[in-house]
Design an enzyme around this catalytic site. Structure first.
Site, short mmCIF file in Angstrom:
data_model
loop_
_atom_site.label_atom_id
_atom_site.label_comp_id
_atom_site.label_asym_id
_atom_site.label_seq_id
_atom_site.Cartn_x
_atom_site.Cartn_y
_atom_site.Cartn_z
N HIS A 35 0.96 -1.16 -0.10
CA HIS A 35 -0.09 -0.12 0.04
C HIS A 35 0.90 1.15 -0.14
O HIS A 35 0.67 2.39 -0.70
CB HIS A 35 -0.95 -0.01 1.34
CG HIS A 35 -1.65 1.35 1.65
ND1 HIS A 35 -2.62 2.17 0.72
CD2 HIS A 35 -1.20 2.00 2.60
CE1 HIS A 35 -2.91 2.94 1.51
NE2 HIS A 35 -2.04 3.25 2.55
N ASP B 77 6.72 23.00 -25.14
CA ASP B 77 6.84 21.49 -24.55
C ASP B 77 7.87 21.39 -23.52
O ASP B 77 8.50 22.43 -23.18
CB ASP B 77 7.08 20.59 -25.74
CG ASP B 77 6.60 19.19 -25.38
OD1 ASP B 77 6.85 18.76 -24.56
OD2 ASP B 77 5.97 18.62 -26.37
N TRP C 295 7.46 -0.50 3.93
CA TRP C 295 7.87 0.29 2.72
C TRP C 295 9.31 0.78 3.17
O TRP C 295 10.18 1.05 2.29
CB TRP C 295 7.25 1.42 2.25
CG TRP C 295 7.29 2.45 2.98
CD1 TRP C 295 6.59 2.92 4.41
CD2 TRP C 295 7.89 3.65 2.76
NE1 TRP C 295 6.90 4.42 4.75
CE2 TRP C 295 7.74 4.75 3.80
CE3 TRP C 295 8.80 4.16 1.55
CZ2 TRP C 295 8.34 6.07 3.81
CZ3 TRP C 295 9.30 5.41 1.43
CH2 TRP C 295 9.10 6.48 2.64
N SER D 42 13.26 6.93 -12.84
CA SER D 42 12.28 7.42 -13.57
C SER D 42 12.05 9.01 -13.01
O SER D 42 11.73 9.81 -13.65
CB SER D 42 10.91 6.75 -13.60
OG SER D 42 9.80 7.58 -13.73
N SER D 43 12.07 8.98 -11.62
CA SER D 43 11.71 10.19 -10.97
C SER D 43 12.94 11.15 -11.08
O SER D 43 12.81 12.34 -11.16
CB SER D 43 11.98 9.95 -9.31
OG SER D 43 10.92 9.15 -8.97
N HIS E 47 13.10 11.59 4.33
CA HIS E 47 12.41 12.78 4.77
C HIS E 47 12.38 13.89 3.79
O HIS E 47 11.31 14.38 3.57
CB HIS E 47 13.10 13.42 6.19
CG HIS E 47 12.14 14.35 6.72
ND1 HIS E 47 11.13 14.02 7.25
CD2 HIS E 47 11.94 15.82 6.37
CE1 HIS E 47 9.95 15.15 7.61
NE2 HIS E 47 10.64 16.29 7.23
N GLU F 22 11.87 13.21 0.77
CA GLU F 22 10.95 12.50 0.09
C GLU F 22 9.61 12.90 0.62
O GLU F 22 8.50 12.97 -0.32
CB GLU F 22 11.04 10.88 0.23
CG GLU F 22 9.71 10.15 -0.37
CD GLU F 22 9.61 10.19 -1.62
OE1 GLU F 22 10.65 10.32 -2.39
OE2 GLU F 22 8.57 9.75 -2.28
N TYR G 21 8.85 15.87 1.65
CA TYR G 21 8.68 17.16 0.97
C TYR G 21 8.42 17.19 -0.47
O TYR G 21 7.87 17.92 -1.19
CB TYR G 21 9.81 18.11 1.69
CG TYR G 21 9.63 18.46 3.03
CD1 TYR G 21 8.56 19.04 3.36
CD2 TYR G 21 10.10 17.80 3.81
CE1 TYR G 21 8.37 19.41 4.97
CE2 TYR G 21 10.22 18.00 5.24
CZ TYR G 21 9.08 18.74 5.58
OH TYR G 21 9.06 18.63 7.16
N SER H 56 -1.28 27.39 -3.89
CA SER H 56 -0.97 28.92 -3.92
C SER H 56 -1.58 29.11 -5.18
O SER H 56 -1.50 30.58 -5.55
CB SER H 56 0.46 28.80 -4.01
OG SER H 56 1.01 28.44 -2.69
N HIS I 91 14.65 12.34 13.18
CA HIS I 91 13.61 12.31 13.98
C HIS I 91 12.33 11.30 13.42
O HIS I 91 11.66 10.91 14.28
CB HIS I 91 12.60 13.76 13.89
CG HIS I 91 11.99 13.83 12.58
ND1 HIS I 91 11.97 15.07 11.91
CD2 HIS I 91 11.25 12.99 11.59
CE1 HIS I 91 11.26 15.12 10.67
NE2 HIS I 91 11.12 13.98 10.53
N HIS I 92 12.74 10.46 12.53
CA HIS I 92 12.00 9.27 12.24
C HIS I 92 12.60 8.15 13.14
O HIS I 92 11.84 7.05 13.18
CB HIS I 92 12.21 8.83 10.83
CG HIS I 92 11.46 9.84 9.71
ND1 HIS I 92 10.25 9.64 9.46
CD2 HIS I 92 11.95 11.10 9.23
CE1 HIS I 92 9.67 10.67 8.70
NE2 HIS I 92 10.92 11.52 8.47
N THR J 144 6.74 26.63 7.70
CA THR J 144 5.28 25.96 7.28
C THR J 144 4.19 26.98 7.57
O THR J 144 3.07 27.20 7.13
CB THR J 144 5.15 24.71 7.78
OG1 THR J 144 6.33 23.78 7.50
CG2 THR J 144 4.06 24.06 7.19
N LYS K 145 3.65 29.88 5.21
CA LYS K 145 2.89 29.63 4.25
C LYS K 145 1.06 29.54 4.77
O LYS K 145 0.47 30.18 4.01
CB LYS K 145 3.29 28.08 3.70
CG LYS K 145 4.47 28.00 2.95
CD LYS K 145 4.60 26.64 2.43
CE LYS K 145 5.69 27.09 1.10
NZ LYS K 145 4.98 27.53 0.18
N ARG L 112 1.44 0.46 15.47
CA ARG L 112 0.95 0.35 14.02
C ARG L 112 1.37 -0.90 13.58
O ARG L 112 2.13 -1.72 14.15
CB ARG L 112 1.75 1.57 13.13
CG ARG L 112 2.98 1.46 13.46
CD ARG L 112 3.68 2.90 12.74
NE ARG L 112 3.57 2.80 11.26
CZ ARG L 112 4.61 3.38 10.41
NH1 ARG L 112 5.78 4.10 11.12
NH2 ARG L 112 4.43 3.54 9.18
#
Lengths: 299, 535
Positions: B79, B108, B144, B171-172, B255, B257, B259, B270, B304-305, B330, B333, B452
């Protein structure tokens, strides 16, 4: 904003709060917050949690209030005209940068203080080595020659099989019960040394406020000191995904008085009378204190 | 090669394009490729969503009713992989493909063939990944995050997963290079970097993040691969390695990732909030600087993870403080969006509704994020459902709602037709109610002590799990409306005007509707650019 809109808003807010109140009163539904716990640290962590929570609520009231006010007061359908000249304000930008920084500093100070206390593992009185296995815990009372495995209790294990037909509600402490709980004395600084045999696990008893990973090849430590008079059973679970039966390796800690602990420990030592569930050699000279405590405490 | 190039050149002018399968297989047009990205993302969204519903069905009640715990772990793992790499990231690349050339006044993307390649890697990558469901040992089930040693216990799925991740990463990176080159080199004359719409800005920053961290992920999974097959022991303690080192490397990717998934959302919101507030974006420049600061900070907060892995006190303090610091840009924003709506003239079309929900619910995710940054409290929150609630609040009503807002917003320009506003609003309300019923109770579960990634739970958690599962089914099935509303708009929607939203500004709205195949064949004049910019 019109008076009408304002009163409608207030009514909506009360309806939401009013609707939630009876839910919260119900026992199981009310289980919505962090436990206060039974150690000094868990209490500090809880109050830290509540402090940040209320800060967030306060900021939320302000920010959401601002949003809702804008959405209600400046509706096009009510004939609002846009003020297209309003594009930036250095003053506003400085204000809403500096104020959050100040709030963060206010939050960080008690957090750092608590963290330093958590990391202070000096003067511990008992050390227990906890090893995570797929999928059970092993407890080793260092220097005492007392060690045993602690696995999911049989009743839970039978009920949790796929399509077992057993209603979990009928099993006492479903999935949170073990055969041999960890036994520790109250009012004693207990150091837990954590490691693992196969994959990473994590040892978590919410009432003690602490969680730490048990990692193969590493030794981590945490400590707790259960307050005097808080004897009883405290339950937790493995908190790091460790494979198929990750959900089925609970932790049960039995907190007893210091005297009871000494008696229990003596009974567990090799050479003492055989306690029911640990595999020590049966000995002829049974220690007289064994009878004072049930050998296999059950939750 | 030269022949092919002139051949294509001759044919690509005006609306001549290959038909049938060839149009898509050999696509070099940014709109065709953008469409393929979006359709692909949608397919993965439904597949990942179906897996989420398996998870929530099993968690509806205590006891194991439907699936084996091992398969349950595969579902949580797959998932996440499908939603992150298959749904959200390709959806953003799809939106970038469609919008970046139109917004910077280019015909293009800069590198059309690379564009084709970067898209067509994805179906292969995800075919490999989905094939693991059928190999001996089952799909990857170690989460994951692929933490060793657990991830190394996988069966035949292991090499397929690793190779799939490599393909996704390539690809990314290629997609990101394309965005950077397009934005830096193909802006119309007269469009300075600080005249760009915020969507281009946030994507430019995202692209740099991608280029910086996808190779780190590739390195980490390659080390896993050699540990698995070639006897190295990067992460095996028995051979002198360290399982914790993997976590450091992984989260150094992981991390930023986060963002990568959310920065383009900031860009979309925006664009939309000013349009429906009929007022220019408040504090444009500070929005740009805030996005850049968030990107910078994302590189120095990774640990922090992993507050529970046992770091030195100084390390924990550093990562706590740097993480808390992210709240500042943040916050800037969120305040700027509020100020944009203030004294506006607000109307509530579907894209605006999704953006408003984004504003409220992303902020809630921000609050729980701030709470998670406080290390002592994190010792309780870590790996509990509180974390699950947190990151789903920022990713579902955060990133996913912003993608949907963007699709509703730009669909008239893409297809030349309007969607059905009534069905769009119904989709919005069902999604918003569903997502809150689904994820809000998970805060309670986590705080009450539910870990979890468990397939079964103690009976004290039964009530809120049931509520959460009901929300999941409401949310999941209401997404079918999204497909319906887009399908019916493209098929038979009312014709849309060149500027279907009266408050819309930006170069894309200066093009006719539907947008021509080669967006800006001649660059827009400076007058058109300044009319478009309006900030």
């Amino acid at each position: 904003m019109t008076r009408h809109a304002r009163s409608a808003l207030a009514a909506a807010a009360f309806a939401i709060l009013g609707g939630l109140a009876p839910l919260a009163a119900h026992a199981e539904w009310g289980n919505v917050n962090m436990t206060v716990g039974v150690t000094e640290l868990s209490k500090e962590i809880h109050s830290l949690h509540m402090t940040i929570f209320w800060w967030c609520v306060a900021i939320g009231v302000f920010v959401f209030g601002w949003m809702i006010w804008s959405l209600v007061a400046f509706r096009k359908s009510q004939g609002a005209k846009p003020d297209t000249t309003m594009t930036h304000s250095t003053k506003a930008e400085i204000i809403w940068t500096v104020i959050p920084v100040v709030i963060l500093v206010i939050m960080a100070i008690p957090a750092a203080r608590t963290l330093i206390a958590i990391e202070d593992t000096r003067n511990t009185e008992i050390s227990i080595k906890v090893t995570g296995y797929q999928w059970k815990w092993h407890y080793d009372y260092l220097g005492e020659d007392v060690k045993f495995f602690s696995s999911l209790a049989r009743a839970s294990d039978e009920a949790r099989q796929l399509k077992s037909g057993v209603n979990p509600e009928s099993v006492e402490n479903y999935l949170l019960d073990v055969d041999n709980p960890l036994v520790v004395p109250e009012d004693t600084k207990v150091r837990v040394l954590l490691t693992a045999q196969d994959v990473i696990h994590a040892w978590w008893v919410p009432a003690f406020g602490m969680k730490k990973d048990a990692i193969p090849g590493n030794v981590n430590e945490l400590w707790f000191k259960v307050e005097k008079g808080k004897t009883g059973l405290y339950r937790g679970q493995c908190a790091e995904l460790c494979g198929r039966d990750h959900g089925f390796m609970p932790i049960v800690v039995k907190v007893v008085t210091k005297d009871e602990y000494r008696a229990w420990l003596a009974a567990q030592k090799p050479g003492a009378a055989a306690p029911a569930d640990t595999t020590s050699e049966p000995a002829a000279d049974a220690a007289p204190t064994v009878a004072a405590l049930p050998a296999a405490p059950r939750g | 090669m030269a022949n092919t190039a002139t051949h294509d050149h001759a044919h690509d002018h005006h609306d001549h394009k290959p038909h049938g399968l060839k149009r898509w297989l050999f696509a070099t047009n940014h709109k065709d490729i953008g469409t393929m990205y979006l359709v692909f993302a949608c397919a993965m969204f439904f597949m990942g969503g179906a897996m989420a519903l398996v998870i929530r069905a099993e968690l509806f009640q205590p006891g194991l009713q439907f699936v084996d715990p091992g398969f349950f772990n595969s579902m949580t793992t797959m998932h996440a992989l499908l939603m992150i790499f298959g749904a959200v990231m390709p959806a953003w690349t799809g939106l970038a493909n469609w919008m970046v050339p139109m917004q910077v006044g280019a015909p293009d993307m800069a590198l059309p063939r690379l564009n084709n390649f970067s898209f067509w890697l994805l179906p292969f990558a995800f075919t490999l990944l989905l094939l693991t469901l059928f190999v001996p040992g089952g799909a990857p089930a170690g989460g994951w995050t692929l933490y060793p040693p657990l991830s190394l216990q996988a069966g035949d799925s292991f090499p397929l997963t690793i190779f799939a991740i490599h393909l996704m990463g390539i690809s990314s990176i290629l997609g990101a290079i394309n965005v950077v080159v397009t934005i830096l080199n193909m802006r119309a004359p007269g469009m300075g970097l600080l005249n760009m719409p915020l969507f281009c800005w946030t994507w430019l920053i995202t692209a740099y993040l991608l280029i910086a961290v996808m190779p780190v992920l590739a390195g980490a999974v390659t080390m896993l691969l050699t540990d698995y097959f070639f006897g190295t022991s990067f992460f095996a303690a028995s051979g002198g390695g360290d399982p914790v080192m993997f976590q450091h490397i992984f989260w150094f990717f992981g991390h930023p990732e986060v963002y990568i998934l959310i920065l383009p959302a900031f860009g979309v919101v925006s664009e939309i909030i000013p349009t429906f507030s009929r007022k220019p974006l408040f504090g444009y420049e500070s929005m740009v600087y805030a996005s850049a600061s968030i990107a910078f900070l994302s590189f120095i907060v990774w640990a922090h993870h992993m507050f529970t892995v046992g770091m030195p006190l100084a390390g924990q303090l550093f990562f706590m403080l740097s993480t808390m610091l992210i709240a500042v840009p943040t916050g800037v924003k969120v305040f700027n969006w509020c100020a944009t709506m203030w004294k506006g003239s607000i109307s509530f079309e579907t894209p605006m509704l999704f953006s408003i929900a984004f504003l409220f619910l992303f902020t809630i995710g921000g609050f729980s994020g701030l709470m998670l940054a406080i290390v002592p409290a994190d010792f309780q929150y870590h790996d509990s459902y509180f974390v699950v609630a947190h990151f789903h609040y920022v990713l579902v009503p955060g990133a996913v709602f912003a993608i949907m807002a963007g699709v509703y917003y730009w669909l008239p320009k893409w297809s030349g037709r309007m969607y059905n506003e009534k069905v769009g609003k119904l989709h919005f309300w069902l999604s918003t109610i569903g997502v809150n019923v689904l994820f809000f109770p998970q805060h309670f579960l986590g705080l009450a002590g539910m870990p979890r990634r468990i397939p079964d739970y103690s009976t004290q958690f039964a009530d809120w799990n049931m509520v959460s599962s009901i929300g999941a089914f409401i949310f999941g099935f209401s997404q079918l409306l999204f497909v319906y509303v887009i399908w019916s708009a493209v098929r038979s929607g009312e014709k849309a005007a060149d500027r279907p939203w009266e408050g819309a500004h930006g170069l894309e709205w200066e093009l006719p509707t539907p947008a021509p195949y080669h967006s800006w064949e001649t660059p827009p004049s400076r007058a058109v650019i300044s009319q478009g910019a309006m900030h």
